[in-house]
Enzyme design. Structure first.
Site, short mmCIF file in Angstrom:
data_model
loop_
_atom_site.label_atom_id
_atom_site.label_comp_id
_atom_site.label_asym_id
_atom_site.label_seq_id
_atom_site.Cartn_x
_atom_site.Cartn_y
_atom_site.Cartn_z
N LYS A 75 1.02 -7.82 -22.86
CA LYS A 75 1.42 -6.56 -23.28
C LYS A 75 3.06 -6.61 -23.25
O LYS A 75 3.76 -5.90 -24.07
CB LYS A 75 0.94 -5.47 -22.30
N ASP A 111 -2.06 2.96 -25.07
CA ASP A 111 -2.52 3.19 -23.82
C ASP A 111 -2.03 4.62 -23.34
O ASP A 111 -2.53 5.40 -22.64
CB ASP A 111 -2.20 2.30 -22.67
P1 NAP Z 1 -0.45 -5.01 -14.16
O1 NAP Z 1 0.69 -4.97 -15.20
O2 NAP Z 1 -0.68 -6.63 -13.65
O3 NAP Z 1 0.02 -4.17 -12.71
C1 NAP Z 1 -0.87 -4.09 -11.74
C2 NAP Z 1 -0.25 -3.16 -10.40
O4 NAP Z 1 -1.68 -3.06 -9.60
C3 NAP Z 1 1.07 -3.64 -9.83
O5 NAP Z 1 1.67 -2.65 -9.65
C4 NAP Z 1 0.51 -4.12 -8.76
O6 NAP Z 1 1.46 -4.38 -7.73
C5 NAP Z 1 -0.67 -3.61 -8.32
N1 NAP Z 1 -1.63 -4.44 -7.67
C6 NAP Z 1 -2.27 -5.39 -8.04
N2 NAP Z 1 -3.14 -5.95 -7.14
C7 NAP Z 1 -2.94 -5.21 -5.86
C8 NAP Z 1 -3.63 -5.13 -4.56
N3 NAP Z 1 -4.41 -6.06 -4.13
N4 NAP Z 1 -2.96 -4.39 -3.86
C9 NAP Z 1 -2.07 -3.31 -3.92
N5 NAP Z 1 -1.56 -3.27 -5.35
C10 NAP Z 1 -2.06 -3.97 -6.20
O7 NAP Z 1 -2.03 -4.56 -14.76
P2 NAP Z 1 -2.09 -2.93 -15.78
O8 NAP Z 1 -2.14 -3.42 -17.05
O9 NAP Z 1 -1.15 -2.14 -15.14
O10 NAP Z 1 -3.58 -2.71 -15.34
C11 NAP Z 1 -3.94 -2.21 -13.92
C12 NAP Z 1 -5.25 -1.72 -13.91
O11 NAP Z 1 -5.46 -0.80 -14.95
C13 NAP Z 1 -6.39 -2.75 -14.40
O12 NAP Z 1 -7.54 -2.62 -13.30
C14 NAP Z 1 -6.90 -2.55 -15.70
O13 NAP Z 1 -8.10 -2.88 -15.98
C15 NAP Z 1 -6.63 -0.85 -15.78
N6 NAP Z 1 -6.35 -0.56 -17.28
C16 NAP Z 1 -7.19 0.44 -17.49
C17 NAP Z 1 -6.87 0.73 -18.79
C18 NAP Z 1 -8.08 1.87 -19.49
O14 NAP Z 1 -7.94 2.01 -20.84
N7 NAP Z 1 -8.89 2.59 -18.74
C19 NAP Z 1 -5.94 0.41 -19.53
C20 NAP Z 1 -4.90 -0.48 -19.04
C21 NAP Z 1 -5.42 -0.88 -17.85
P3 NAP Z 1 2.32 -5.33 -7.60
O15 NAP Z 1 4.01 -4.83 -8.32
O16 NAP Z 1 2.90 -5.37 -6.21
O17 NAP Z 1 2.06 -6.65 -8.19
#
Ligand code: NAP
Length: 289
Positions: A75, A111
């Site tokens: 992204k 999003d």
């Molecule tokens: P991302 O950019 O990889 O960010 C993930 C975030 O979660 C980071 O802040 C990371 O912290 C934190 N994190 C990951 N594993 C963790 C753990 N074990 N303990 C604590 N913090 C943790 O991912 P994203 O694109 O934002 O997506 C995140 C989630 O949202 C996913 O589950 C995705 O499927 C969901 N999502 C849903 C939609 C929807 O339409 N409903 C849209 C987009 C995303 P650090 O900075 O410390 O690594």
């Protein structure tokens, strides 16, 4: 065969790219909408590892891929290969939908509006409220900038505190709201959860297959907090089950997912998709897992 006719040389192609991609539910909902509207389109998925992103985007541009959804981990990195980026996506620093207009690639972030529409659809009034966002990744960025137009104050709490502080600073610099970045310790969460109106989980904690864990313990929640977990697999995460048990209002990530897809679909095809059908198809798919 789609739409009771064979795919032919004029059929226009849409797709989602990510790495990994095999679990994506986007093809299911988009192809259902295409079929119902009898459009000459097909929606596919491509696994694009990070090192192949540039080549893939150039190929899509040259070979007239009409629309592209972008998911983890592309992204942010895809932005450098696009020709124009919408101001909101530029502010957020992430693009999840691309449109190819005659070889010119345009980027948007659906999003952000998808999440805002989902919250409004659930009856949550954003204006004047305080939010606690867990996570500081791409989804947290999209949601915090989307809310910043109306919300009063945002707290970002993240495992890596520096990322939370960086996002909060960007929010303060680029919008009018007050924003603070913090760590995600129990102590911090305890203080913050008691001083906000809504808690939004944007971390993958609780997502399939590790469905028994929650990003925040149940005893830190309270019945006045609106709880939005953007995860949609499972539809009822541990966090949402805990929240329901103590009487909080809740929202899962399904509507946000459908909305971001519907906004991209309409942008690409000029037609409004049937969101109820898209939702039913996703639920059917999740039930069959
Ligand atoms: P991302 O950019 O990889 O960010 C993930 C975030 O979660 C980071 O802040 C990371 O912290 C934190 N994190 C990951 N594993 C963790 C753990 N074990 N303990 C604590 N913090 C943790 O991912 P994203 O694109 O934002 O997506 C995140 C989630 O949202 C996913 O589950 C995705 O499927 C969901 N999502 C849903 C939609 C929807 O339409 N409903 C849209 C987009 C995303 P650090 O900075 O410390 O690594």
């Amino acid at each position: 065969m789609l739409n009771n006719r064979y795919i032919n040389a004029r059929t226009k192609v849409l797709c989602v790219i990510g790495h990994p991609i095999e679990h994506s539910l986007s093809p299911v909902m988009h192809n259902a909408a295409i079929k119902e509207l009898i459009l000459d389109y097909i929606y596919l998925s491509f696994d694009v590892p990070p090192q192949d992103l540039e080549k893939a985007v150039l190929g899509f541009k040259k070979h007239d891929m009409k629309g592209i959804n972008v998911t983890i981990p592309h992204k942010e990195t895809i932005m450098q290969y696009l020709d124009q980026i919408d101001p909101l996506a530029e502010k957020i620093g992430a693009v999840n939908a691309v449109k190819n207009e005659g070889g010119v690639l345009l980027g948007r972030n659906t999003d952000a509006l998808g999440a805002k529409q989902a919250l409004m659809g659930a009856g949550f009034k954003i204006e004047g409220k305080k939010a606690l966002i867990l996570g500081a990744g791409g989804a947290a960025r999209a949601i915090s900038f989307a809310l910043s137009e109306e919300i009063d104050e945002i707290f970002i709490s993240n495992r890596t505190e520096e990322r939370a502080i960086k996002l909060a600073k960007e929010l303060q610099d680029k919008t009018k709201i007050k924003a603070t970045g913090k760590d995600m310790s129990e102590k911090t969460l305890k203080t913050l959860a008691n001083s906000v109106d809504i808690l939004i989980n944007t971390t993958p904690i609780g997502m399939y297959p590790k469905i028994e864990i929650s990003p925040i313990s149940k005893d830190l929640l309270n019945e006045n907090l609106f709880i939005f977990d953007i995860i949609y697999n499972p539809l009822q995460t541990r966090l949402l089950k805990d929240a329901k048990e103590i009487g909080s209002k809740t929202l899962n990530g399904l509507d946000m997912f459908i909305n971001q897809g519907a906004l991209a679909f309409e942008w690409w095809t000029g037609k409004k998709p049937n969101v109820k059908l898209m939702k039913a198809k996703i639920i059917e798919q999740l039930d069959n897992k």
